[in-house]
Write an enzyme that holds these catalytic residues in place. Structure first.
Site, mmCIF file in Angstrom:
data_model
loop_
_atom_site.group_PDB
_atom_site.id
_atom_site.type_symbol
_atom_site.label_atom_id
_atom_site.label_comp_id
_atom_site.label_asym_id
_atom_site.label_seq_id
_atom_site.Cartn_x
_atom_site.Cartn_y
_atom_site.Cartn_z
ATOM 1 N N GLU A 199 0.818 -1.216 0.000
ATOM 2 C CA GLU A 199 0.000 0.000 0.000
ATOM 3 C C GLU A 199 0.857 1.273 0.000
ATOM 4 O OE1 GLU A 199 -4.106 -1.572 2.055
ATOM 5 O OE2 GLU A 199 -2.649 -0.619 3.367
ATOM 6 N N GLU A 273 -6.542 -7.833 -1.295
ATOM 7 C CA GLU A 273 -7.088 -7.948 0.056
ATOM 8 C C GLU A 273 -8.585 -7.692 0.005
ATOM 9 O OE1 GLU A 273 -5.109 -5.636 3.009
ATOM 10 O OE2 GLU A 273 -3.125 -6.459 2.562
#
Length: 628
Positions: A199, A273
């Site tokens: 991320e 995710e």
């Protein structure tokens, strides 16, 4: 002469037989997929069309996250077999730098941290692997999985090409990557893809950093498909040339899908995710995601032809002090449990989510799914009566030698652990005062070792009783967890950071004790002058009791009604924090942590104690609230 020739002939036949056996094993291992079909292992996972292909054939990733460092090694196989039985074909796991390299030059890849054994076990069970080696992984770990000794450098800029950080990353990767290179798909292993960082688009402080990580992996032999992973806010900034982007989400967002399609057209789409639940912070409620909402999102992702990874499939436990913390809008430390409301519970139990997912995933398999492994027995044991007490002050002689400093020193810069500072636990600061008044900064505060109050996270005031004689002011400061996400990572130094003020004047001349509560320290307390209860104990202090099991120990859950806040140790192992404010009311105690017969129980308690702890067969994670 004849005998010698016969012996040589036998040796040649024996050598030929051995080579044949080795060749057969290599053929079976190198050429067989987890599903049982032989593969040539030349191309690997590719993203050259709208669908992934594995060795030239269409392949949909049905992934699930299970972290080896959150599961007792004795249960790795159980959890992975339950994953396989659910219809998952790919395991994803992070690699926590902070646990593998707790000090500069010290590397741990054994026992509970044996990454190679875990990956090989995944292959044995029949799972592919997507490896997520960081170096930053988030994962709700203290400092996002980065080692705290990095913060000894006052100029440190984490997650950038700052020389101090880049050098440390290279050193870690020099140890880590050679261990996983032989486990890649093209070399016969199960690793089909590797993720760069985590991320980074939400951080994006250095546009040369992600290319640096890419080169660091490839130059050390990583040659499988590379991925990045970003949430909605980070998609635009998180990409790297030549690397497939994936998205993280809980509910399908049309904007994210359109953006991914626009920036990488005719490429596979993947939700790296798909959040099956959420984590919890102390003082909050227990977050749950309705099973219908989760399965609906998964079903829609699959209907669109996308690949998916369930984060988490099985959350596990933040044993010890590994939990991270939130900082926005205010600081909140995370709880010990990492149950995550995942399809497989913290203790490995099947949930309604598991059964719904199994039904759904079975539609994407041509063969019948494996049978679901049997569940393990959970036990209610007799309560452990705490029969001895040791004050913190009496325990100090068993800690490392105290350090004297004219000014406060934060945990990371303490001259302990071979010059690597203190990562976790508590630090005690003591100095002499000759007056009362207004005290600013700190944590639990004592005068002449009598408790006078507690500070919260930052810069509140506390009244110190008047007195003109010399008195010892003691401040017990805990690292409840460094922030694991966001742009404040460089500011996560713990302990007393800066001056402590009494009547606006900085205090000086401190004696500082490092209390990181390692197993060696807890074990050393066997030689301490414990006092028999029921004398009136002082706080903070240690309480000692015994737990009895019979036969092969089963899993159980530790409950501490009437206790305040502290840490539980079973046979010297740190189970994690307990805190009456919840939501978590029980700590998971795996059977493999127990001995058959007598088990030592030690509770470090800051505030109050009931003198016994109970063992339940069911968990209590607190009052639940639905994730909106």
């Amino acid at each position: 002469m004849v005998v010698l020739r016969i012996r040589k002939a036998h040796k040649r036949r024996y050598a030929l037989l051995c080579l044949s056996i080795v060749g057969f094993i290599m053929y079976r291992y190198l050429g067989t997929a987890p599903g049982g079909r032989r593969m040539s292992r030349r191309v690997g996972l590719s993203a050259n069309s709208s669908q992934f292909t594995l060795e030239g054939e269409t392949f949909r990733i049905l992934g699930g996250s299970v972290h080896y460092f959150r599961v007792p090694r004795a249960y790795w196989r159980d959890r992975l077999m339950k994953m396989k039985a659910c219809g998952i074909n790919t395991l994803t796991t992070y690699v926590p730098w902070s646990l593998h390299q707790p000090e500069r030059g010290v590397f741990h890849f054994q026992t509970e941290l044996d990454l190679e054994a875990y990956i090989n076990l995944a292959a044995e069970v029949g799972l592919w692997v997507i490896l997520r080696p960081g170096p930053y992984i988030c994962s709700e770990l203290d400092l996002g999985g980065l080692p705290s000794w990095l913060l000894r450098d006052e100029s440190m800029r984490l997650r950038t090409t700052h020389p101090g950080f880049a050098e440390a990353v290279n050193t870690f990767f020099d140890k880590l990557i050679p261990k996983v290179v032989p486990l890649q798909f093209k070399k016969g292993g199960p690793i089909i893809a590797v993720q760069l960082e985590n991320e980074y688009g939400s951080f994006a402080m250095d546009n040369t950093y992600m290319p640096f990580i890419k080169e660091a992996l490839q130059s050390r032999g990583i040659n499988e498909l590379l991925l990045t992973s970003d949430n909605h806010e980070g998609l635009k900034e998180g990409g790297v040339t030549g690397v497939i982007r994936t998205v993280n989400l809980q509910k399908l967002n049309q904007g994210d899908i359109k953006y991914l399609n626009a920036i990488q057209p005719n490429s596979p789409m993947m939700v790296m995710e798909c959040w099956t639940g959420w984590f919890d912070a102390w003082g909050d409620l227990h977050h749950v995601l309705a099973q219908e909402d989760m399965v609906s999102a998964v079903r829609e992702i699959l209907r669109r032809g996308m690949s998916i990874n369930l984060y988490m499939f099985h959350g596990g436990t933040n044993f010890g002090f590994m939990s991270g913390a939130l900082t926005n809008p205010i600081y909140k430390a995370l709880i010990t449990s990492y149950d995550y409301d995942a399809p497989l519970s913290e203790s490995g139990e099947y949930t309604p989510k598991y059964h719904l997912l199994r039904d759904l995933f079975s539609q994407y398999h041509s063969e019948k799914l494996p049978d679901m492994p049997a569940l393990r027995w959970k036990e209610t044991y007799e309560p452990a009566i705490m029969y001895q007490h040791l004050s913190l002050w009496d325990a100090l002689t068993f800690a490392e030698e105290p350090f004297k400093s004219p000014t406060p020193v934060n945990m990371e810069n303490l001259p302990v652990n071979s010059g690597n500072g203190q990562s976790y636990g508590y630090t005690l600061y003591e100095t002499i005062i000759t007056s009362g008044g207004s005290l600013k900064s700190g944590d639990n505060v004592f005068v002449d070792r009598h408790y006078i109050g507690i500070f919260k996270h930052q810069n509140l005031e506390l009244a110190v009783p008047d007195g003109k004689e010399k008195r010892t002011l003691s401040l017990l400061v805990e690292n409840c967890g460094r922030v694991h996400y966001g742009k404040a990572l460089d500011k996560q130094r713990k302990g007393l950071v800066g001056d402590i003020l009494l009547n606006n004047s900085p205090l000086r001349d401190f004696t500082i004790y490092s209390l990181d509560m390692k197993t060696s320290f807890i074990d050393s307390l066997n030689q301490a002058p414990w006092m028999s209860l029921p004398h009136v104990p002082s706080f903070p202090g240690f309480f000692l009791g015994r737990m009895f099991t019979y036969g092969y120990p089963s899993d159980t859950f530790v409950k501490l009604p009437g206790w305040g806040k502290g840490v539980v140790f079973i046979n010297g192992l740190n189970l994690g924090r307990h805190w009456y404010i919840g939501p978590q009311q029980t700590l998971y105690l795996p059977g493999p942590f127990l001995n058959s017969g007598v088990n030592q129980v030690i509770v470090f308690e800051e505030q109050e104690a009931d003198y016994k702890i109970t063992f339940e067969e069911t968990p209590d994670l607190g009052m639940a609230v639905d994730i909106q």
